[in-house]
Design a protein around this motif. Structure first.
Motif, PDB file in Angstrom:
ATOM      1  N   GLY A 122      -3.047   8.770  -3.167  1.00  0.00           N
ATOM      2  CA  GLY A 122      -2.850   7.453  -2.472  1.00  0.00           C
ATOM      3  C   GLY A 122      -2.576   7.590  -1.228  1.00  0.00           C
ATOM      4  N   THR A 123      -1.484   8.714  -0.913  1.00  0.00           N
ATOM      5  CA  THR A 123      -1.247   8.746   0.706  1.00  0.00           C
ATOM      6  C   THR A 123      -2.440   9.455   1.589  1.00  0.00           C
ATOM      7  N   TYR A 124      -3.226  10.061   1.165  1.00  0.00           N
ATOM      8  CA  TYR A 124      -4.784  10.541   1.778  1.00  0.00           C
ATOM      9  C   TYR A 124      -5.585   9.173   2.057  1.00  0.00           C
ATOM     10  N   ALA A 125      -5.600   8.333   0.988  1.00  0.00           N
ATOM     11  CA  ALA A 125      -6.389   7.190   1.180  1.00  0.00           C
ATOM     12  C   ALA A 125      -5.823   6.354   2.104  1.00  0.00           C
ATOM     13  N   LEU A 126      -4.324   6.324   2.416  1.00  0.00           N
ATOM     14  CA  LEU A 126      -3.776   5.279   3.349  1.00  0.00           C
ATOM     15  C   LEU A 126      -3.605   5.855   4.723  1.00  0.00           C
ATOM     16  N   SER A 127      -4.036   7.227   4.690  1.00  0.00           N
ATOM     17  CA  SER A 127      -3.890   8.127   6.183  1.00  0.00           C
ATOM     18  C   SER A 127      -4.827   7.341   7.201  1.00  0.00           C
ATOM     19  N   ALA A 128      -4.219   7.732   8.399  1.00  0.00           N
ATOM     20  CA  ALA A 128      -4.965   7.463   9.572  1.00  0.00           C
ATOM     21  C   ALA A 128      -6.182   8.154   9.707  1.00  0.00           C
ATOM     22  N   GLY A 129      -7.521   7.238   9.737  1.00  0.00           N
ATOM     23  CA  GLY A 129      -8.844   7.838   9.781  1.00  0.00           C
ATOM     24  C   GLY A 129      -9.503   7.679   8.651  1.00  0.00           C
ATOM     25  N   TYR A 130      -8.700   7.318   7.366  1.00  0.00           N
ATOM     26  CA  TYR A 130      -9.139   7.367   6.122  1.00  0.00           C
ATOM     27  C   TYR A 130      -9.114   5.970   5.483  1.00  0.00           C
ATOM     28  N   TYR A 131      -8.054   5.266   6.060  1.00  0.00           N
ATOM     29  CA  TYR A 131      -7.814   3.889   5.478  1.00  0.00           C
ATOM     30  C   TYR A 131      -9.027   3.081   5.203  1.00  0.00           C
ATOM     31  N   ASP A 132      -9.722   2.789   6.242  1.00  0.00           N
ATOM     32  CA  ASP A 132     -10.888   1.866   5.960  1.00  0.00           C
ATOM     33  C   ASP A 132     -12.186   2.491   5.271  1.00  0.00           C
ATOM     34  N   ALA A 133     -12.224   3.774   5.153  1.00  0.00           N
ATOM     35  CA  ALA A 133     -13.232   4.442   4.490  1.00  0.00           C
ATOM     36  C   ALA A 133     -12.715   4.250   2.982  1.00  0.00           C
ATOM     37  N   TYR A 134     -11.564   4.255   2.570  1.00  0.00           N
ATOM     38  CA  TYR A 134     -11.085   4.585   1.246  1.00  0.00           C
ATOM     39  C   TYR A 134     -10.655   3.408   0.693  1.00  0.00           C
ATOM     40  N   TYR A 135      -9.394   3.137   1.265  1.00  0.00           N
ATOM     41  CA  TYR A 135      -8.550   2.007   0.515  1.00  0.00           C
ATOM     42  C   TYR A 135      -9.182   0.542   0.852  1.00  0.00           C
ATOM     43  N   TYR A 187      -8.775   3.984  -8.756  1.00  0.00           N
ATOM     44  CA  TYR A 187      -8.294   5.199  -8.512  1.00  0.00           C
ATOM     45  C   TYR A 187      -8.175   5.428  -6.994  1.00  0.00           C
ATOM     46  N   LEU A 188      -8.283   4.273  -6.261  1.00  0.00           N
ATOM     47  CA  LEU A 188      -7.820   4.405  -4.679  1.00  0.00           C
ATOM     48  C   LEU A 188      -6.863   3.382  -4.531  1.00  0.00           C
ATOM     49  N   ILE A 189      -7.137   2.332  -5.193  1.00  0.00           N
ATOM     50  CA  ILE A 189      -5.759   1.246  -4.764  1.00  0.00           C
ATOM     51  C   ILE A 189      -4.664   1.575  -5.583  1.00  0.00           C
ATOM     52  N   ALA A 190      -4.775   1.938  -6.727  1.00  0.00           N
ATOM     53  CA  ALA A 190      -3.399   2.178  -7.511  1.00  0.00           C
ATOM     54  C   ALA A 190      -2.612   3.452  -6.985  1.00  0.00           C
ATOM     55  N   PRO A 191      -3.082   4.358  -6.602  1.00  0.00           N
ATOM     56  CA  PRO A 191      -2.451   5.544  -6.184  1.00  0.00           C
ATOM     57  C   PRO A 191      -2.020   5.142  -4.741  1.00  0.00           C
ATOM     58  N   SER A 192      -2.642   4.662  -4.071  1.00  0.00           N
ATOM     59  CA  SER A 192      -2.289   3.998  -2.885  1.00  0.00           C
ATOM     60  C   SER A 192      -0.949   3.362  -2.899  1.00  0.00           C
ATOM     61  N   GLU A 193      -1.129   2.176  -3.848  1.00  0.00           N
ATOM     62  CA  GLU A 193       0.270   1.709  -3.677  1.00  0.00           C
ATOM     63  C   GLU A 193       1.517   2.302  -4.528  1.00  0.00           C
ATOM     64  N   ALA A 194       0.965   3.209  -5.409  1.00  0.00           N
ATOM     65  CA  ALA A 194       2.218   4.066  -5.959  1.00  0.00           C
ATOM     66  C   ALA A 194       2.544   4.936  -4.962  1.00  0.00           C
TER      67      ALA A 194
END
Length: 483
Positions: free
Chosen positions: A361-374, A310-317
């Protein structure tokens, strides 16, 4: 008293190829079943009666002329409405694609037609394949043929229901986190998620490209093997397609399982209902009685599958669904300027669950959160793959529940997204690892509703997976005949 015809894939194709049944007669039987129950079940977004009759007539003409129409001659098949069909509406059960007609057929659609199958319609799904109950469709929910107060599972609920209700001999669905296996379990049919890359994704409208895979729903394991042989194999148009021919599966179905090692995951996440666990235990017993060895294995990272998914799939979506902007195709809502048009179109075109996952997904890919989540989720994905690889060093296949419960009532989980997400606890890890898995009906649980047992195998291990599935099917048939 006249007996009902055998409407399995293998029986229909054999009879049509031999001239013992006409494809048009087979089709009309299935269209009559659709007419009788489709209004209460809503398996389809679109029934293609006229197109199907034309295809069936062409098959009958080929047989009359002495030509072989193919291994799926006259087999009525339903297609999940996220598979592109040339000149035919492909909506993904979303308002944003309502009325869109693709200019090409998906590779699997081409391969089914070349094998002689007859497409009867496009099936309902959770919008853009995001859901576990087929309640997220913009066109209304699908109902379980065994009990129409309950869900058929999702996201491929329409495809599962179509086979369970006798509307089609087989259907295709897509599986991103369990969207074939979970509805197969809830509807009491066979559902297969192949190895990632085993079946071409060209023409499958993308949800999460590194997870999506197309597979069949059928009534029997043999039927699933025939469909897999028809749709599998390399496709140069899909960069993720494995450069190997389709797997040969029909020849292994009568092989003994004696000597095979069947893994029981001792650290499997809890949460399955007692009736489901009882059927899983019975499946282990049946395989042991057939000569297999039951071995204990651990897959420690299995429990983190849901979180990583639920981090990977929404990010790709969020990336894949950015193309639906009201400019090139699909729905457009008029607005004073381009940015306002984007917002108005997407607000009107996407449902709540799709919006939820895009934002996540947009949040998980955003600057500052990419490494922590995605980025962290990708590391967990690798841990899951590594843990499975270690387990397969000690076991040829693994068994788990396909769904934590039997079919639940419509509306039970719609107010609690997390409760809905937990439906995919046992199916998600094999999407993350890319390995094949399938659900096989194995008796019933609460309220006499179907239970599915999930068989997992290592990458490209479809042959051993189908061998075990066929043995479980025989055991379930024998148990049913003596109960």
């Amino acid at each position: 008293m006249e007996t009902a015809p055998d409407n399995t894939v293998t029986a229909i194709a054999a009879a049509v190829r031999a001239g013992e049944r006409r494809a048009i007669d087979v089709l009309e039987e299935h269209l009559a079943a659709i007419d009788a129950r489709e209004p209460e079940i809503h398996a389809f977004n679109l029934v293609l009666a006229d197109e199907a009759r034309a295809a069936a007539a062409a098959i009958d003409e080929a047989v009359a002329a002495g030509r072989d129409p193919g291994p799926l001659a006259g087999v009525p098949i339903a297609l999940k409405d996220n598979l592109c069909t040339r000149g035919i509406d492909t909506t993904c059960s979303s308002r944003i694609l309502e009325g869109w007609k693709p200019p090409y057929d998906a590779t699997v659609v081409q391969r089914l037609a070349a094998a002689g199958a007859v497409t009867v319609g496009k099936t309902n799904l959770d919008e853009f394949a995001m859901g576990s109950s087929t309640e997220n469709s913009a066109f209304g929910p699908t109902r379980n043929p065994h009990d129409t107060t309950r869900v058929p599972g999702g996201s491929s609920g329409g495809s599962a229901a179509a086979v369970a209700a006798g509307f089609a001999a087989a259907s295709l669905g897509s599986d991103t986190g369990g969207s074939i296996r979970q509805p197969a379990a809830l509807c009491g049919v066979v559902g297969v998620k192949p190895t990632y890359g085993r079946v071409s994704r060209l023409g499958l409208v993308a949800f999460a490209s590194s997870l999506d895979q197309i597979g069949p729903f059928t009534r029997t394991v043999a039927d699933a093997a025939v469909i897999m042989e028809a749709i599998g194999g390399h496709d140069a148009g899909d960069s993720t397609s494995i450069p190997e021919p389709a797997p040969v599966l029909t020849t292994v179905l009568n092989d003994e399982v004696a000597g095979l090692r069947v893994g029981r995951i001792t650290d499997l996440p809890t949460g399955a209902d007692p009736d489901v666990v009882a059927r899983l235990d019975a499946a282990f017993d049946a395989l042991a009685a057939a000569g297999a060895t039951i071995v204990d294995v651990t897959v420690p990272a299995f429990t983190y599958g849901l979180t990583a998914y639920y981090l990977i799939a929404p990010s790709e979506a969020s990336s894949n669904l950015a193309r639906y902007d009201g400019v090139r195709y699909g729905k457009r809502v008029a607005a004073p300027d381009t940015n306002a048009m984007y917002m108005a179109t997407r607000s009107a075109g996407f449902g709540d669950e799709v919006k939820r996952r895009i934002m996540l997904g947009t949040y998980a890919l955003s600057a500052g959160y990419y490494d922590a989540y995605y980025g962290k989720a990708l590391k967990v994905r690798q841990l899951i793959a590594d843990d499975f690889a270690r387990a397969y060093a000690d076991a040829d296949v693994l068994l788990t529940p396909a769904s934590p419960s039997v079919a639940f009532h419509i509306g039970d989980k719609t107010a609690d997204p997390l409760a809905m997400y937990l439906c995919d606890t046992y199916t998600i890890p094999s999407n993350l690892s890319g390995d094949p898995a399938m659900s096989v009906p194995f008796g019933t649980g609460a309220d006499d509703l179907p239970v599915g047992v999930q068989i997992l195998a290592p990458a490209l291990g479809e042959a051993v997976m189908f061998k075990v599935a066929a043995e479980l099917e025989r055991a379930a048939t024998a148990e049913g005949s003596t109960s």
